[in-house]
Design a protein around this motif. Structure first.
Motif, mmCIF file in Angstrom:
data_model
loop_
_atom_site.group_PDB
_atom_site.id
_atom_site.type_symbol
_atom_site.label_atom_id
_atom_site.label_comp_id
_atom_site.label_asym_id
_atom_site.label_seq_id
_atom_site.Cartn_x
_atom_site.Cartn_y
_atom_site.Cartn_z
ATOM 1 N N SER A 148 -8.967 -2.830 -45.532
ATOM 2 C CA SER A 148 -9.481 -4.196 -45.654
ATOM 3 C C SER A 148 -9.925 -4.444 -47.098
ATOM 4 O O SER A 148 -10.037 -3.494 -47.888
ATOM 5 N N ARG A 192 -13.823 -4.035 -36.570
ATOM 6 C CA ARG A 192 -12.854 -4.987 -37.142
ATOM 7 C C ARG A 192 -13.591 -6.311 -37.328
ATOM 8 O O ARG A 192 -14.191 -6.844 -36.399
ATOM 9 N N VAL A 238 -3.630 -9.087 -46.083
ATOM 10 C CA VAL A 238 -5.018 -8.655 -45.839
ATOM 11 C C VAL A 238 -5.963 -9.471 -46.733
ATOM 12 O O VAL A 238 -7.027 -9.930 -46.295
ATOM 13 N N GLU A 273 -6.237 -13.014 -45.361
ATOM 14 C CA GLU A 273 -7.108 -13.107 -44.183
ATOM 15 C C GLU A 273 -8.583 -13.066 -44.611
ATOM 16 O O GLU A 273 -9.411 -13.834 -44.114
ATOM 17 N N GLU A 283 -12.942 -2.392 -48.074
ATOM 18 C CA GLU A 283 -12.589 -0.972 -48.276
ATOM 19 C C GLU A 283 -11.874 -0.788 -49.616
ATOM 20 O O GLU A 283 -12.137 0.159 -50.357
ATOM 21 N N LYS A 322 -2.613 7.134 -42.689
ATOM 22 C CA LYS A 322 -3.683 6.337 -42.097
ATOM 23 C C LYS A 322 -4.945 7.187 -42.097
ATOM 24 O O LYS A 322 -4.890 8.384 -41.785
ATOM 25 N N ILE A 363 -3.436 -0.857 -44.515
ATOM 26 C CA ILE A 363 -4.445 -0.609 -43.462
ATOM 27 C C ILE A 363 -5.869 -0.689 -44.025
ATOM 28 O O ILE A 363 -6.837 -0.509 -43.304
ATOM 29 N N THR A 398 -13.879 -10.112 -37.717
ATOM 30 C CA THR A 398 -13.035 -11.268 -37.408
ATOM 31 C C THR A 398 -13.711 -12.594 -37.775
ATOM 32 O O THR A 398 -13.106 -13.648 -37.679
ATOM 33 N N ALA A 455 -15.105 2.011 -34.367
ATOM 34 C CA ALA A 455 -14.186 1.215 -35.188
ATOM 35 C C ALA A 455 -14.768 -0.186 -35.310
ATOM 36 O O ALA A 455 -15.300 -0.720 -34.346
ATOM 37 N N ARG A 492 -18.865 -4.311 -43.136
ATOM 38 C CA ARG A 492 -18.131 -3.280 -42.384
ATOM 39 C C ARG A 492 -18.851 -1.926 -42.476
ATOM 40 O O ARG A 492 -19.041 -1.234 -41.484
#
Ligand code: MIC
Ligand code: SF4
Length: 632
Positions: free
Chosen positions: A205, A423, A231, A234, A208, A166, A203, A425, A421, A305
């Motif tokens: 996205s 995220r 992923v 989504e 990324e 990670k 992990i 959504t 961080a 992001r």
């Protein structure tokens, strides 16, 4: 018998229309989607037009205007008008200035897992972040694909990149790409597809993943790709395109030709120091180095992001007063999200200058660094002259490193800042700047700078001429034909742009080539690495170059040479000097050839490493010459 397949092989197998799948074999594949942009697009569309079709045949073609979105010269604006009108005329969508960089907009709004995408830009593999097979090519190849013709490629080997662990705070997708470059270099991906697997994939996205597939172009790989998983699903749902999703993974027992393992937990923030994207060192080694500029954005790190993280790091703080900092989000979607969530204000109040989505500064259209200055950028390339000033230097890093450095005015380690961080959504979907085609009644707008190409020239049986330049290893397309303020407005005008051939290497080259009536280029390893710009082949062709003799070639440039009717020969060029008169009998390209050095009285063995189709094509004068002959 079932044959286990890699992900890449699965997509290729679904698209083969000519030949059979097998490493090293040439196959023709169906292209589902095509993209062009404003600096390679005018040529691609002129080439498409010369095919004489009444509309685009591929499932989807999008013409993007992004490289010179600010219209820094009238000729660039002329190009944009031409591209918008010709797209509408022939049935392609048009993404207007300000809508963003083609690669980011494409995966956000159009990319589909499992489909093929051919783009007249080397970073087309960015689509691999979405599980789509994106390949960069020259304009002529894209023109043929838009016309429904197959795209030919030599089936590459597949390198598996296994990601485990990670990413710790401050270490990002960009560092994964830089780590790959550090390990395998700008030549290590030549002849390969890169395929990402392992538990670490989950992990990351889609944006990324797209950072990684984007920058893996710099390894020389034909393409790179991630699986299409939950992923991906989504992400497509957030884009309002959930129905475009399909799961796509390699067979568990698929066989790979090479494997690289990366433990994400063990990575550190990295920086590619000036000169080459693989000149990679840990940030700690160069922390404290003075910088003059920071540029955050581009198709590598322009996602919502990425910029949101920067906004969080800069919120309530000020960028160092000695330096100039710009942020250019990669798409209008990212731009609108940053307005909606307050990031835009945080960045502006921190002293950042917000620049509209587009390429611009990445190729030296604005924000050109000053003499001897060091510019820290989140882009993917840092060769000499990239950025518009051959006397400036560029270093490459992640948005996190760039933000930490912007605060200090020197290269800095983001791990010294409190972690943030992000995220994502929800996403704002706004396609206002994507224009639907209206069809053949739309007139094509052609300003005088849009110059039709001279007719193709078949190659004679014996090539004779002078060596006009000898260059070393790793010469990039930026070195052969620079991008930026010198040339960007001349992309539709070959006679004029050709005057800048090898401008940074030898400013007398173009005039000498004209004076001698053409001749040869002699080069080292990995000649023509970098961009897909077919101008780096077309401009030498315009100046009468008939053959290049190099130790090895980058894939797209070699294809571009063949496509324009220049013979790429492979051999040991040691001992051949500028000014030598050479003679090469090319009547039978299947046999080993000999370069007769008439000046030195020596002979050098060379090979034409070409398929049967390519041999016919180069002799006929290139791809369009062959396509047109086929139609007669
Ligand atoms: C680049 O990043 O070098 C470019 C400018 O996008 C090129 C395309 C071009 O030359 O127009 C690329 O990557 O292919
Ligand atoms: Fe544009 Fe730079 Fe990406 Fe090339 S690398 S497409 S110039 S943002």
């Amino acid at each position: 018998m079932r044959v286990a397949k890699t992900l890449t092989e699965k997509i290729l197998a679904e698209h083969i229309v000519d030949g059979t799948l097998g490493k090293g074999r040439e196959v023709g594949i169906r292209i589902d989607q095509c993209l062009t942009q404003d600096s390679t697009g005018t040529m691609a569309w002129l080439e498409f037009e010369s095919l004489g079709l009444d509309k685009v045949q591929a499932e989807l073609a999008v013409s993007y205007s992004d490289h010179t979105s600010l219209g820094f010269k009238g000729e660039s604006t002329d190009d944009h008008l031409f591209l918008q009108s010709i797209a509408s005329h022939y049935g392609a969508k048009f993404s207007k200035n300000g809508n963003g960089v083609c690669h980011q907009v494409h995966y956000e709004r159009f990319g589909i897992p499992g489909k093929t995408l051919l783009g007249s830009d080397s970073h087309t593999p960015t689509a691999g972040g979405l599980g789509m097979l994106g390949i960069g090519a020259g304009g002529a190849d894209v023109a043929v694909a838009m016309g429904g013709g197959p795209f030919y490629l030599t089936v590459p080997k597949v390198m598996r990149v296994v990601l485990t662990g990670k990413l710790p705070w401050g270490v990002t997708a960009k560092d994964v790409a830089l780590e790959i470059l550090r390990r395998i270099s700008v030549k290590g991906g030549v002849g390969y597809f890169l395929e990402f697997t392992g538990p670490g994939v989950k992990i990351l996205s889609v944006p990324e993943r797209a950072t990684i597939t984007n920058m893996c172009t710099e390894t020389g790989a034909t393409s790179s790709i991630f699986p299409s998983d939950a992923v991906t699903k989504e992400f497509l749902e957030l884009e309002g395109r959930g129905s475009d999703w399909r799961p796509l993974v390699p067979d568990p027992d698929a066989i790979y030709d090479a494997t690289v393992e990366i433990d994400l937990s063990a990575l550190v923030p990295l920086v590619a120091m000036p000169g080459s994207p693989d000149n990679v060192v840990p940030v700690t080694e160069v922390a404290g180095t003075r910088i003059d500029q920071v540029y955050i954005g581009s198709c590598t790190n322009g996602s919502y992001r990425d910029i949101r993280v920067v906004a969080e790091l800069l919120r309530g703080r000020r960028v160092a007063k000695e330096i100039d900092v710009i942020v250019s989000p990669g798409s209008r979607q990212a731009w609108e999200m940053l307005i909606a969530d307050g990031s835009f204000l945080a960045l502006t109040q921190a002293g950042v200058r917000m620049i509209e989505p587009g390429c611009n500064a990445c190729i030296g259209i604005g924000f050109v660094p000053g003499t001897n200055s060091l510019s820290l950028r989140t882009v993917n390339r840092n060769w000499k002259g990239r950025g518009g000033n051959e006397l400036a230097k560029l270093a490459l890093a992640s948005p996190e490193v760039a933000a930490a450095s912007a605060l200090k005015g020197v290269i800095a380690d983001p791990r010294e800042l409190p972690p943030v961080a992000v995220r994502v959504t929800d996403l704002i979907v706004d396609d206002t700047l994507i224009i639907e085609p209206e069809g053949g009644a739309v007139p094509v707008r052609r300003a005088p700078n849009i110059v039709k190409m001279a007719p193709p020239r078949p190659l004679p049986a014996v090539l004779k001429g002078e060596v006009l330049i000898v260059v070393g290893d790793g010469v990039s397309t930026d070195a052969i034909l620079p991008a930026g303020p010198l040339t960007q407005h001349l992309r539709s005008n070959l006679p004029e742009i050709a005057k800048f051939t090898f401008h940074y290497e030898d400013k007398t080259f173009a005039a000498r080539a004209v004076e001698k009536g053409g001749g040869f280029i002699v080069a080292g390893e990995n000649y023509g690495q970098g961009s897909s710009r077919e101008h780096a082949a077309l401009a030498p062709w315009q100046l009468g170059i008939t053959a290049v003799i190099a130790k090895s070639y980058a894939r797209i440039h070699k294809a571009n040479l063949v496509n324009v009717g220049i013979l790429p020969l492979v051999g040991d060029t040691t001992g051949i000097d500028q000014g030598d008169m050479l003679e090469i009998d090319i009547s039978d390209l299947t046999r080993p050839l000999v370069v007769r050095n008439l000046t030195k009285g020596t002979e050098v063995p060379v090979r034409a490493e070409l398929s049967e189709r390519e041999r016919r094509m180069v002799k006929a004068g290139g791809l369009l010459a062959m396509a047109l002959a086929g139609r007669r």
